[in-house]
Enzyme design. Structure first.
Site, PDB file in Angstrom:
ATOM      1  N   ASP A   1     -11.134  -8.866   6.928  1.00 42.06           N
ATOM      2  CA  ASP A   1     -11.784  -9.275   6.775  1.00 42.06           C
ATOM      3  C   ASP A   1     -12.789 -10.385   6.320  1.00 42.06           C
ATOM      4  O   ASP A   1     -13.739 -10.358   6.907  1.00 42.06           O
ATOM      5  CB  ASP A   1     -12.653  -8.529   5.451  1.00 42.06           C
ATOM      6  CG  ASP A   1     -12.193  -7.253   5.409  1.00 42.06           C
ATOM      7  OD1 ASP A   1     -12.497  -6.284   6.485  1.00 42.06           O
ATOM      8  OD2 ASP A   1     -12.435  -6.720   4.058  1.00 42.06           O
TER       9      ASP A   1
ATOM     10  N   ASP B   1      -2.381 -18.856   2.895  1.00 34.66           N
ATOM     11  CA  ASP B   1      -3.286 -19.489   2.285  1.00 34.66           C
ATOM     12  C   ASP B   1      -3.838 -20.188   2.941  1.00 34.66           C
ATOM     13  O   ASP B   1      -4.942 -20.349   3.315  1.00 34.66           O
ATOM     14  CB  ASP B   1      -2.835 -20.034   0.743  1.00 34.66           C
ATOM     15  CG  ASP B   1      -1.675 -20.068   0.802  1.00 34.66           C
ATOM     16  OD1 ASP B   1      -0.640 -20.699   1.855  1.00 34.66           O
ATOM     17  OD2 ASP B   1      -1.306 -21.021  -0.169  1.00 34.66           O
TER      18      ASP B   1
ATOM     19  N   TYR C   1       0.940  -1.766  -0.007  1.00 33.92           N
ATOM     20  CA  TYR C   1      -0.048   0.639  -0.252  1.00 33.92           C
ATOM     21  C   TYR C   1       0.769   0.899   0.054  1.00 33.92           C
ATOM     22  O   TYR C   1       0.210   2.641  -0.060  1.00 33.92           O
ATOM     23  CB  TYR C   1      -0.903   0.136   1.020  1.00 33.92           C
ATOM     24  CG  TYR C   1      -2.013  -1.050   1.636  1.00 33.92           C
ATOM     25  CD1 TYR C   1      -1.999  -1.810   0.117  1.00 33.92           C
ATOM     26  CD2 TYR C   1      -2.599  -1.548   2.149  1.00 33.92           C
ATOM     27  CE1 TYR C   1      -3.329  -2.876   0.216  1.00 33.92           C
ATOM     28  CE2 TYR C   1      -3.735  -2.364   1.950  1.00 33.92           C
ATOM     29  CZ  TYR C   1      -3.488  -3.235   1.115  1.00 33.92           C
ATOM     30  OH  TYR C   1      -4.732  -4.187   1.049  1.00 33.92           O
TER      31      TYR C   1
ATOM     32  N   ASP D   1      -4.905  -7.110   5.927  1.00 35.08           N
ATOM     33  CA  ASP D   1      -6.130  -6.390   5.306  1.00 35.08           C
ATOM     34  C   ASP D   1      -7.165  -7.374   5.010  1.00 35.08           C
ATOM     35  O   ASP D   1      -8.776  -7.297   5.468  1.00 35.08           O
ATOM     36  CB  ASP D   1      -5.906  -5.694   4.446  1.00 35.08           C
ATOM     37  CG  ASP D   1      -7.723  -4.911   3.834  1.00 35.08           C
ATOM     38  OD1 ASP D   1      -8.212  -4.793   4.454  1.00 35.08           O
ATOM     39  OD2 ASP D   1      -6.779  -3.859   2.992  1.00 35.08           O
TER      40      ASP D   1
END
Length: 360
Positions: free
Chosen positions: A251, A223, A141, A247
């Site tokens: 979620d 993963d 980011y 991030d």
């Protein structure tokens, strides 16, 4: 104590859930005899509309002066095609950079009253209590070079994932320190089988772990971690990871809590001389323009962010615990918004806020 706070309602449902969070703050201040000094600023899409800048200079000044900042969500579909510096999210990234908040703490807890709200089986979700510690100021980011390049035979886009040893050390220490007050386990998440950045990440985390011999450390590839979060979520205590992985995984944690509207977050920087953290507090969810202005958004994530603010930026443990107890009381009462699948008529955003104030 005097609490000097900046309130940034943001866009969409951000304004609605922040209003309820402020109600709770005022009740806490009244009950525990603190003095609230609240200032409000612009951030995100509303700031672009009014000033042309997603993080206006006036807001930056207010954020530097405040003891802590409480914000709603930012973003709106109308800005989807805008250049990066004119998107609401750029204001949030700039605010994080301005405050130097490098550790994002996202607690994920399953409440008994909400077990049926999760699409996972109750026996998998029951008892989940973890905190995801996400590095917030490095990685893809923020890394450079970055951009879309049109100067070749075809367009080419570049983002750079970059971490230094010191950046990894400070977020790792935060995770281990948090684990000392929990179940004394840290799971570090990376992609070290492919990425050199992750290879350095794992090496540095192992080195930092030597400072915390009382804390158990294990490692998962990202993963596999994503799979384990839905197969065996109770195994996790403190999950430590870099910016983008955190991030995504946090979620996913919303599935365990029953709704993304339940998740608060605290973004912390260095400690001040008082021992309290520089902090930016916000619910995890987005601005949800499809339900904005309808008084149906879930405010529990914003209210939980108030509890985190009281704990981390002011050291007010009793006050934070009172807010969390009030939230659980309201959840048990069934007075919840539609996303939590209540029996009977769903409560409105403001009714949930009022119920938490009453419970306090």
């Amino acid at each position: 104590m005097q609490l000097d706070l900046l309130i940034l309602p943001g866009d969409g449902i951000g304004t609605e859930v922040t209003c309820e969070a402020v109600k709770v703050l005022r009740r806490v201040a009244d009950r525990f005899q603190h003095k609230l000094n609240l200032k409000e600023g612009l951030l995100g899409g509303i700031a672009i509309h009014k000033t042309g800048d997603p993080l206006p200079p006036e807001t930056a000044v207010l954020a530097r002066e405040a003891d802590a900042t409480l914000m709603g969500a930012v973003g709106a579909p109308e800005f989807d095609s805008a250049p990066p510096d004119k998107r609401p999210e750029n204001g949030l990234l700039g605010l994080r950079r301005l405050l130097g908040v490098y550790a994002n703490l996202r607690p994920v807890r399953s409440y008994t009253a909400l077990l049926n709200s999760s699409p996972l089986k109750n026996e998998l979700v029951s008892g989940v209590d973890m905190i995801i510690v996400r590095e917030l100021t490095g990685g893809l980011y923020y890394g450079t070079p970055r951009g879309i390049y049109e100067d070749g035979p075809e367009p080419r886009a570049v983002n750079t994932m970059s971490y230094s040893q010191s950046e990894i050390e400070r977020i790792a220490r935060m995770a281990f320190q948090l684990a000392r007050n929990r179940r004394k386990k840290v799971t570090s998440v990376d992609k070290s089988n492919v990425l050199e950045v992750s290879q350095l990440w794992r090496r540095v985390v192992i080195q930092v772990a030597k400072e915390f011999p009382d804390i158990a450390l294990d490692h998962l590839l990202v993963d596999n971690c994503a799979m384990q979060l839905v197969l065996n979520p109770r195994q996790f205590d403190v999950v430590l990871t870099e910016n983008m992985f955190g991030d995504i995984l946090s979620d996913e944690g919303a599935v365990l809590a029953g709704s993304i509207g339940m998740l608060p977050s605290a973004s912390l920087g260095d400690k001040r001389a008082s021992g309290a953290f520089v902090g930016l507090y916000e619910p995890v969810h987005g601005s949800a323009p499809d339900i904005a202005g309808q008084n149906k958004a879930n405010p529990f994530g914003a209210i939980g962010s108030v509890a985190a603010l009281l704990e981390y930026s002011f050291g007010l443990q009793e006050e934070a615990a009172a807010v969390n107890r009030a939230v659980e009381t309201v959840l048990n009462s069934g007075r919840v918004t539609a996303d939590l699948k209540p029996v009977g008529t769903p409560a409105t955003t403001s009714q949930v806020g009022d119920a938490v104030v009453e419970a306090l």
